[in-house]
Design a protein around this motif. Structure first.
Motif, mmCIF file in Angstrom:
data_model
loop_
_atom_site.group_PDB
_atom_site.id
_atom_site.type_symbol
_atom_site.label_atom_id
_atom_site.label_comp_id
_atom_site.label_asym_id
_atom_site.label_seq_id
_atom_site.Cartn_x
_atom_site.Cartn_y
_atom_site.Cartn_z
ATOM 1 N N HIS A 127 102.414 34.484 -69.275
ATOM 2 C CA HIS A 127 101.817 33.149 -69.340
ATOM 3 C C HIS A 127 100.571 33.069 -68.462
ATOM 4 O O HIS A 127 100.111 31.967 -68.161
ATOM 5 C CB HIS A 127 102.822 32.092 -68.897
ATOM 6 N N GLY A 149 98.356 30.747 -64.553
ATOM 7 C CA GLY A 149 98.955 29.784 -65.471
ATOM 8 C C GLY A 149 100.111 29.000 -64.891
ATOM 9 O O GLY A 149 100.539 28.000 -65.459
ATOM 10 N N CYS A 153 101.434 23.988 -63.788
ATOM 11 C CA CYS A 153 102.282 24.059 -64.980
ATOM 12 C C CYS A 153 103.430 23.057 -64.858
ATOM 13 O O CYS A 153 104.078 22.958 -63.814
ATOM 14 C CB CYS A 153 102.827 25.477 -65.149
ATOM 15 N N TYR A 191 99.726 26.779 -67.886
ATOM 16 C CA TYR A 191 100.244 27.255 -69.166
ATOM 17 C C TYR A 191 100.818 26.080 -69.967
ATOM 18 O O TYR A 191 100.578 25.963 -71.156
ATOM 19 C CB TYR A 191 101.307 28.334 -68.942
#
Length: 193
Positions: A127, A149, A153, A191
């Motif tokens: 990710h 990422g 998140c 992500y």
């Protein structure tokens, strides 16, 4: 140290034979060993390129040389060849290329960094994320910082508790827990938003 399957030996022997060089072998080495950019490589090794400090392994069909400085990072390395419809694929796995394997009695920060690099970060990399150890508190809490990422998140708390903390406590039993000190207000590369 390094396992080379029979199918990989046969495949590499065929490639070496095509080089038509007497005494040709294969050399395994790790570029940028011990870093997140580490890459495990295979290369032809004619006799004049053998380095005196290389470790020599006789694979019967050809000699295998392990770069001396790469040896700690090649522990448990595995070379395999699998045929498929397109011909086949040579696979090299070196789980300790980014961080060399450590002993069970190594200091806690070394063990945590090893498991972050060898087990946790490869999954997060899918990710575009990563996690690193900032410090260990006096009460054995690992303070971590996420990046890539994982920073910002929306699933990071689940990743922290269900994945990272669970894995680290299983691997490092004296660890009491983990704490995230990442600034998750920056959602630029997250992500999941």
């Amino acid at each position: 140290m390094v396992t080379v399957t029979d199918s990989a030996r046969d495949y590499l022997a065929q490639l070496i034979q095509k080089q038509d060089v007497e005494g040709m072998g294969v050399r395994i080495f790790v570029t940028q060993p011990g870093t997140k950019h580490a890459e495990t490589c295979l290369a032809y090794c004619p006799p004049h390129e053998v380095v005196a400090t290389d470790e020599y392994i006789d694979l019967e069909k050809f000699p295998l040389y392990l770069d001396h400085t790469s040896v700690p990072f090649l522990e448990e390395a595995y070379v395999d060849y699998a045929e498929d419809r397109m011909g086949g694929q040579l696979t090299i796995k070196a789980p300790n290329a980014k961080v060399p394997k450590i002993d069970d009695d190594a200091p806690m920060p070394d063990r945590i960094n090893y498991f972050l690099a060898s087990e946790i970060n490869p999954g997060l990399a899918a990710h575009g994320g990563e996690v690193g150890l900032v410090e260990i508190t006096e009460d054995n809490i690992a303070v971590l910082r996420f990046g890539g990422g994982c920073q910002g998140c929306s699933a990071v708390s689940l990743t922290l508790k269900q994945g990272v903390e669970k894995t680290l406590i299983e691997r490092v039993p004296e660890l009491q827990g983990v704490r995230d000190v990442t600034d998750h207000t920056n959602k630029e590369n997250a992500y999941y938003q």
